[in-house]
Design an enzyme around this catalytic site. Sequence first.
Site, PDB file in Angstrom:
ATOM      1  N   LYS A 191       0.886  -1.177   0.000  1.00 46.72           N
ATOM      2  CA  LYS A 191       0.000   0.000   0.000  1.00 46.72           C
ATOM      3  C   LYS A 191       0.912   1.212   0.000  1.00 46.72           C
ATOM      4  O   LYS A 191       1.564   1.520   1.010  1.00 46.72           O
ATOM      5  CB  LYS A 191      -0.922  -0.007   1.221  1.00 46.72           C
ATOM      6  CG  LYS A 191      -1.904   1.138   1.200  1.00 46.72           C
ATOM      7  CD  LYS A 191      -2.682   1.236   2.503  1.00 46.72           C
ATOM      8  CE  LYS A 191      -3.201   2.660   2.643  1.00 46.72           C
ATOM      9  NZ  LYS A 191      -3.460   2.990   4.049  1.00 46.72           N
ATOM     10  N   GLY A 242      -8.138   9.481   9.364  1.00 37.17           N
ATOM     11  CA  GLY A 242      -8.530   9.631  10.762  1.00 37.17           C
ATOM     12  C   GLY A 242      -9.562  10.715  11.020  1.00 37.17           C
ATOM     13  O   GLY A 242      -9.953  10.941  12.162  1.00 37.17           O
ATOM     14  N   ALA A 272      -9.351   5.623   3.976  1.00 36.96           N
ATOM     15  CA  ALA A 272      -9.152   6.800   4.834  1.00 36.96           C
ATOM     16  C   ALA A 272     -10.379   7.705   4.919  1.00 36.96           C
ATOM     17  O   ALA A 272     -11.064   7.950   3.933  1.00 36.96           O
ATOM     18  CB  ALA A 272      -7.969   7.636   4.376  1.00 36.96           C
ATOM     19  N   GLY A 273     -10.605   8.156   6.132  1.00 39.49           N
ATOM     20  CA  GLY A 273     -11.572   9.222   6.375  1.00 39.49           C
ATOM     21  C   GLY A 273     -12.982   8.779   6.700  1.00 39.49           C
ATOM     22  O   GLY A 273     -13.823   9.610   7.025  1.00 39.49           O
ATOM     23  N   ASN A 278      -9.658   2.021   9.630  1.00 38.32           N
ATOM     24  CA  ASN A 278      -8.782   1.831  10.777  1.00 38.32           C
ATOM     25  C   ASN A 278      -9.290   2.615  11.994  1.00 38.32           C
ATOM     26  O   ASN A 278      -9.902   2.068  12.900  1.00 38.32           O
ATOM     27  CB  ASN A 278      -7.341   2.215  10.446  1.00 38.32           C
ATOM     28  CG  ASN A 278      -6.339   1.726  11.494  1.00 38.32           C
ATOM     29  OD1 ASN A 278      -5.183   1.502  11.190  1.00 38.32           O
ATOM     30  ND2 ASN A 278      -6.746   1.518  12.735  1.00 38.32           N
ATOM     31  N   THR A 279      -9.086   3.938  11.956  1.00 36.73           N
ATOM     32  CA  THR A 279      -9.396   4.745  13.145  1.00 36.73           C
ATOM     33  C   THR A 279     -10.843   4.598  13.603  1.00 36.73           C
ATOM     34  O   THR A 279     -11.107   4.516  14.809  1.00 36.73           O
ATOM     35  CB  THR A 279      -9.085   6.230  12.853  1.00 36.73           C
ATOM     36  OG1 THR A 279      -7.747   6.324  12.376  1.00 36.73           O
ATOM     37  CG2 THR A 279      -9.246   7.085  14.099  1.00 36.73           C
TER      38      THR A 279
END
Lengths: 257, 65
Positions: free
Chosen positions: A96, A157, A184-185, A206-207
Site C-alpha cells: 500500500k 482519521g 481513509a476518512g 482503521n481509526t
Amino acid sequence: MLQLYQMKVGSRLMLGTARYPSPAVLADAVRAARAEVVTVSLRRESAGERAGQAFWSLVRELGVRVLPNTAGCHAVKEAVTTAHMAREVFGTTWIKLEVIGEEDTLQPDVFGLVDAARILCAEGFEVFPYTTEDLVVAERLLAAGCKVLMPWGAPIGSGRGLNNLFGLTALRAHFPDVPLIIDAGLGVPSHAARALELGFDAVLINTAVAQARDPVQMAAAFALAVEAGLGARQAGPIEPRDLATPSTPLIGTAFRG
Amino acid sequence: MKILVNGAWRETQREELAGALEELGYGGSVVSTAVNGEFIAAALRARTVLAEGDRVEVLAPMQGG
C-alpha cells in the site's frame, strides 16, 4: 469475489491494525469484521522490547492476508526503500503505497506517488496506491502499472466520510473495471455502506473502528454496512427524483369519479 | 566502532552488519535492514561491511493503517 491482482477476496471490508486499545481487541475486531486483508507497517525495532515480533506473531495467528504500507514516507526514495524492506519482512509483493505531501491533511503527494508507483510496479510489486479522487493522477497510476486504486474518502482519521462525492463518483464512472477501495476518512458504517452503494469495491477502515468506544462491536457494524451496501448496489437502486410517485396503485381508488 | 542504529549511537565490535545485529540484541528477530538509506537484504547482511558513523535502520512489523 473481488479480484486484487492475483488474489480473490470475499470480504469487502479491510481493516487497519493501528491504534487499538490492546492486541486482544485488535484480534477480536479483525474477526468481528470478517476481514480477509489487514494493513500493517514497519517501524524501528528496539532490541530490548521486540514489540514487532509479538505483533507479527499475533497477525500470523489471525490467518489473514497482510497489506504492508509505506506510511510516514514523504519522499519517493523513502517509500521505495520501505517497500523493499516490507517485501522481505512480510513475504509479499503487495504494497500500500503512501507518499505523504502535506502534514495537516496527510494528503498524498501525487507526483511522488506516481514516480514511486512506476519504480515499484517495474520491480514486480503489486501496488495499492493511496491517492486522491483526481482522474488524471488515476490515469497515470494505471499507466505506471497499478491495477488497484485506493482513493481517500477524507483525510486520514478525520471520520468525515466521502468528502468529495462528485469527484469520487466521477472516478468510479471513469474506471468501471478497476478495483477501487476507499481508504481513509470514513467515520461510521453508513459511510462504508454509501461507498459500496456508489459502486466502490471495498473500504479500508482503521481509526473509526480502533478508536470507537467498543472497537469489536464497531467492526461488526462496519461488516454489516459493507454487506448492505454491496447488496444494494447489486440489487439496482432506484434513481432519485424530485417529485412524489405514489407507491400504492391509484387504479380503483374509492371515492374518485 | 560507533554506528547510528535507529537514530541512537551504539558501539559495536563487529564490522559486518549481520554480526553487529547479533551483538546489539537483534539475533533471531524478524527485521529488515537499511544502511545509509539503502535496503540491505537479509542474505547480504553477512557481506555488508559497516564503517564508523554509518546509519543503520532496523525495522520490524508494526501496527499500521
